[in-house]
Motif scaffolding. Structure first.
Motif, mmCIF file in Angstrom:
data_model
loop_
_atom_site.group_PDB
_atom_site.id
_atom_site.type_symbol
_atom_site.label_atom_id
_atom_site.label_comp_id
_atom_site.label_asym_id
_atom_site.label_seq_id
_atom_site.Cartn_x
_atom_site.Cartn_y
_atom_site.Cartn_z
ATOM 1 N N GLN A 137 -3.204 -8.008 2.070
ATOM 2 C CA GLN A 137 -4.483 -7.771 1.384
ATOM 3 C C GLN A 137 -4.534 -6.328 0.901
ATOM 4 O O GLN A 137 -3.842 -5.467 1.429
ATOM 5 C CB GLN A 137 -5.646 -8.031 2.348
ATOM 6 N N PRO A 138 -5.363 -6.062 -0.121
ATOM 7 C CA PRO A 138 -5.506 -4.666 -0.553
ATOM 8 C C PRO A 138 -6.271 -3.878 0.503
ATOM 9 O O PRO A 138 -7.115 -4.431 1.200
ATOM 10 C CB PRO A 138 -6.315 -4.774 -1.845
ATOM 11 N N VAL A 139 -5.961 -2.587 0.625
ATOM 12 C CA VAL A 139 -6.626 -1.755 1.628
ATOM 13 C C VAL A 139 -8.056 -1.420 1.208
ATOM 14 O O VAL A 139 -8.914 -1.170 2.041
ATOM 15 C CB VAL A 139 -5.787 -0.478 1.875
ATOM 16 N N GLU A 140 -8.339 -1.458 -0.107
ATOM 17 C CA GLU A 140 -9.657 -1.052 -0.622
ATOM 18 C C GLU A 140 -9.918 0.406 -0.253
ATOM 19 O O GLU A 140 -10.949 0.767 0.303
ATOM 20 C CB GLU A 140 -10.789 -1.952 -0.087
ATOM 21 N N SER A 141 -8.946 1.254 -0.578
ATOM 22 C CA SER A 141 -9.054 2.672 -0.262
ATOM 23 C C SER A 141 -10.087 3.337 -1.165
ATOM 24 O O SER A 141 -10.568 2.750 -2.131
ATOM 25 C CB SER A 141 -7.696 3.346 -0.466
ATOM 26 N N ARG A 142 -10.406 4.580 -0.836
ATOM 27 C CA ARG A 142 -11.404 5.321 -1.632
ATOM 28 C C ARG A 142 -11.048 5.323 -3.110
ATOM 29 O O ARG A 142 -11.909 5.163 -3.970
ATOM 30 C CB ARG A 142 -11.493 6.754 -1.127
ATOM 31 N N THR A 184 -11.956 1.994 -4.864
ATOM 32 C CA THR A 184 -13.310 1.440 -4.733
ATOM 33 C C THR A 184 -14.335 2.407 -5.308
ATOM 34 O O THR A 184 -14.962 2.152 -6.320
ATOM 35 C CB THR A 184 -13.649 1.152 -3.255
ATOM 36 N N LYS A 186 -12.955 -3.696 -10.925
ATOM 37 C CA LYS A 186 -11.996 -3.052 -10.035
ATOM 38 C C LYS A 186 -10.582 -3.516 -10.385
ATOM 39 O O LYS A 186 -10.407 -4.502 -11.109
ATOM 40 C CB LYS A 186 -12.319 -3.347 -8.573
ATOM 41 N N PHE A 187 -9.609 -2.806 -9.847
ATOM 42 C CA PHE A 187 -8.194 -3.120 -10.092
ATOM 43 C C PHE A 187 -7.882 -3.163 -11.596
ATOM 44 O O PHE A 187 -7.152 -4.029 -12.082
ATOM 45 C CB PHE A 187 -7.800 -4.449 -9.424
ATOM 46 N N TYR A 244 0.876 -1.172 0.000
ATOM 47 C CA TYR A 244 0.000 0.000 0.000
ATOM 48 C C TYR A 244 0.910 1.218 0.000
ATOM 49 O O TYR A 244 1.811 1.325 0.826
ATOM 50 C CB TYR A 244 -0.902 -0.012 1.233
ATOM 51 N N GLU A 301 1.353 5.539 -0.183
ATOM 52 C CA GLU A 301 0.587 6.683 0.315
ATOM 53 C C GLU A 301 1.402 7.961 0.180
ATOM 54 O O GLU A 301 2.619 7.953 0.350
ATOM 55 C CB GLU A 301 0.284 6.390 1.782
ATOM 56 N N GLU A 356 3.658 0.319 2.662
ATOM 57 C CA GLU A 356 3.316 -0.705 3.655
ATOM 58 C C GLU A 356 3.201 -2.051 2.942
ATOM 59 O O GLU A 356 2.485 -2.166 1.943
ATOM 60 C CB GLU A 356 1.985 -0.345 4.330
#
Lengths: 353, 421
Positions: free
Chosen positions: B266-271, B274, B288-289, B201, B203, B262
């Motif tokens: 698993q994927p964070v499924e951030s805004r 999604t 998705k993805f 992940y 950021e 990070e």
């Protein structure tokens, strides 16, 4: 422990196929301290990983949302103007214009909590407590009719909330649905019969007009003109109004202030035709009565202030809005540099015509 | 002379109007006439001085090129802090995009982050969570690569039909730069990543906390932690001092002001993976993805902002092509809306996940054209028509519109964005 053989492999491979051999590890950087990781490692996953302790009710959320979010997203999370709608849109995803909100589209509740916690309010991110974020999230669920008005969201019950569209996503299927069909030798001649124009962009006429042309006066649309209201030349001319504050007017400082003011333009307009947006219009604000613009819905604190926007009051407000006026709706965190505050004040003094 | 020159130079639109009205005869050769005063008379620049060195310690384009600037479409977004603008691709040639006119997309404004204040953290499933300073990054072995960055929403406004009149607006959410940086693999190895971890992940440091999940396989493949573009420091608006480069994948993943990586299972499924950057299909389900940017091309000249001003005769048709799957191997151009195609000349052999410039050196007879280009990449993928895309996806996908574009070039030389049957 698993890393060493992997690193060794990489070294050997890169030595064989690439140019310079990579000799790692390099011993660069330093160990991240636990409090540093805690400060930045805030993301929250669908299974609740990353959620802190805390809770918040729909009732609390309604007030917190009204104070911090409603100026853009609307009192009922319905979204104002071009700002995102957070509620509604149920059952519209297959329509001509789907309405993609938290309720109708977002697959996981963790995404809402995480985004509010790290990225909102717009202009004052990471200023909410964990309980506030739980409460706002609960209120957004309520606005989408997903929970009752007595609902309290907490770390404990968080993963029990299932979002309506959780099953609405599929992983990228282009390899099967598209690539398999479009990796073919293309037609070169007689590929189709009659070719007709079926749509023209100029009919819609939504392309922005040239505005970079400094030799001519800007003749952009009204909407553009509002956003770009004040040319620098205007700021540089002292306004011939009999205000004592103008005696010490500094055009260079005002020009610098116009740049700083870009931060404010998201919510405020200045200039003769300024309109209220998310925030009230700020035309000729210096010397104006606090909370006096017609048609703007002020916070109680601002509406009942009754004072005057002197340069000193403005400076204190710009430095820390919530401290200078407890209860203001303005979510902006404040200008940190005194020089920026002075510049913006000078700029606001200049836009009085 | 100054005011005259300035008027001509800055009022491109007026200039085009004038030359179009004259039917191209301004440029006509072979007429008997007095010698060109620009040649027969001594000009001021041939007599006096120009600027000394240091007149502009960091140079900007000469004022006659004021058309080659970023522009935005104000109605697209709620405000310019979280918004996008467009690269003036109609005015550029070659393949490298100068940083100063490469499009911007911010979610919370372009922040000012100084190198001494910069920190990059690697945490999660690693042996040793680490913090790097900017100086630390400069001590790792460096790589240089040219890659395109395309926003997944590029051409997104055109799904429902021809909408914006200019290549800058329809295709300008793209740039192509040479990046210098450290491979992400090197940094992950430095921290001792857990080889069972499937994701990272990433950021940014700005207030939007823009973050995306990336599969470990891609992270170890060709992702770069970059600090230079086109030889100089990244611009503030492109993530100074450090951004992520994710070759061939949608621009939103190229985290600016990169502050944290990070390692996760698993994927964070951030805004941003999604609620945004997911592609709604006709039945309401969404992909998705969808990371890879498929092969795409556009004619940049002639185009609505770059009409033909010289009348019939030799004409250079040019444009650019790119593919997130690798190299562009061929570009075809049609002048009749897709009935017949000719293969264009590639200025250079296609490069991996980078822009390729194409030319069709042709003779224009002055009649109208329905100009199109279609790219073919090394996987054999052929850029689809809008009809093909709509058949699979419907009208609501927003993102990943890589359809064939049509410019209607009129006998006057003016061009317009149209859709054809």
């Amino acid at each position: 422990m698993s890393k060493y053989p992997e690193t060794l492999c990489a070294v050997i491979v890169s030595a064989l196929i690439a140019g310079p051999a990579v000799a790692g590890p390099f011993g660069l950087g330093r160990v991240a301290e636990p409090d540093e990781i805690a400060a930045w490692n805030l993301d929250v996953s669908p299974d609740g990983t990353g959620l802190p302790d805390g809770s918040g009710s729909v009732a609390d959320g309604e007030q917190i949302f009204s104070d911090n979010c409603a100026s853009c997203h609307g009192e009922f999370a319905e979204g104002l103007g071009n700002w995102p709608k957070l509620a509604g849109g149920d059952g519209t995803l297959a329509n001509v214009d789907p309405v993609k909100t938290v309720g109708s589209y977002w697959p996981y509740l963790s995404t809402t909590w995480d985004y509010v916690n790290r990225s909102m309010p717009f202009g004052n991110a990471q200023s909410l407590s964990a309980d506030d974020v739980y409460a706002i999230t609960a209120y957004i669920l309520y606005s989408n009719f997903l929970v009752d008005d007595d609902f309290v969201l907490s770390r404990e019950n968080f993963t029990e909330v299932e979002m309506p569209n959780v099953g609405g996503f599929i992983p990228d299927d282009r390899p099967e649905s598209e690539y398999a069909h479009w990796r073919v030798e293309p037609c070169m001649t007689d590929c189709k019969g009659v070719v007709e124009i079926t749509m023209k962009a100029t009919v819609l006429d939504v392309t922005p007009q040239e505005s970079t042309d400094t030799a001519e006066p800007a003749e952009s649309s009204a909407a553009t003109a509002q956003a770009e209201a004040v040319p620098v030349e205007q700021a540089a001319e002292p306004a011939p109004v009999a205000e004592p504050v103008l005696a010490a007017f500094d055009p260079d400082l005002a020009a610098a202030g116009e740049k700083v003011f870009r931060k404010c333009r998201a919510c405020h307009e200045v200039g003769a035709d300024a309109k209220n947006k998310v925030g009230p219009q700020l035309h000729a604000i210096v010397g104006r009565t606090v909370g006096s613009v017609d048609g703007f819905k002020y916070s109680k604190a601002m509406a009942s202030d009754g004072g005057t926007w002197s340069e000193e009051y403005l400076a204190a407000f710009l430095a820390n809005p919530k401290k200078a006026m407890k209860g203001t709706k303005m979510s902006f965190a404040g200008l940190k540099k005194d020089s920026d505050i002075a510049a913006v004040t000078e700029y606001l003094k200049s836009v009085v015509e | 002379m100054t005011s005259d020159t300035k008027l001509k130079a800055t009022s491109r639109r007026a200039f085009l109007k004038a030359s179009l009205a004259a039917g191209g005869t301004l440029a006509g050769a072979g007429m008997a006439r007095a010698g060109d005063p620009l040649i027969t008379e001594v000009q001021p620049w041939a007599q006096g001085f120009g600027d000394p060195v240091d007149a502009t310690p960091y140079g900007l384009p000469i004022r006659f090129e004021s058309d080659a600037v970023r522009r935005n479409v104000p109605w697209l977004t709620a405000d310019p802090i979280s918004s996008i603008n467009f690269t003036p691709i109609h005015a550029l040639d070659g393949t490298i995009t100068p940083q100063g006119c490469a499009f911007e997309r911010h979610h919370s404004g372009a922040i000012e982050l100084a190198k001494p204040d910069y920190r990059l953290m690697i945490n999660g499933m690693v042996d040793k969570p680490l913090v790097f300073s900017y100086e630390d990054l400069e001590r790792f072995p460096r790589e240089n690569h040219v890659y395109f960055l395309e926003c997944a929403a590029n051409t997104g406004m055109e799904w429902a039909g021809a909408q914006l009149n200019g290549a800058q607006f329809t295709h300008g959410m793209i740039h192509n730069m040479e990046y210098t940086g450290v491979s992400l693999r090197t940094l992950l190895e430095e921290a001792g990543y857990d080889t069972s971890a499937k994701w990272i992940y990433v950021e940014g440091a700005d207030a939007s906390s823009n973050g995306r999940s990336i599969p470990m396989e891609k992270a170890l493949d060709d992702v770069i932690v970059a600090f230079k573009a086109n030889g100089e420091a990244l611009r503030k608006e492109h993530g100074y001092p450090v951004r992520l480069v994710v070759p061939g994948w949608e621009g939103n993943l190229w985290i600016k002001w990169l502050r944290r990586i990070e390692v996760t299972d698993q994927p964070v499924e951030s805004r941003e993976e999604t609620s945004k950057y997911t592609d709604v299909l006709a039945d309401g389900t969404a992909r998705k993805f969808t990371w890879v940017m498929d092969a795409k091309s556009v004619v940049t000249s002639p185009s609505p902002q770059a009409p033909i001003t010289h009348g019939p005769g030799p004409l250079v048709i040019t444009g650019m092509a790119w593919s997130g799957h690798g190299r562009i191997t061929r570009v075809d151009v049609s002048k009749d809306g897709g009935k017949t195609w000719e293969t264009a000349r590639l200025a250079r052999e296609g490069e991996n996940k980078a822009l390729t410039r194409f030319y069709l050196d042709t003779e224009w007879d002055g009649s109208e054209m329905l100009l199109q280009s279609r790219a073919i990449d090394e996987t054999g993928y052929v850029q689809p028509t809008k009809a093909q895309l709509r058949e699979v996806r419907g009208l609501n996908s927003v993102y990943h519109n890589n359809c064939i574009q049509t410019w209607w070039v009129k006998p006057t030389g003016e061009a317009e964005n149209v859709e054809v049957s």
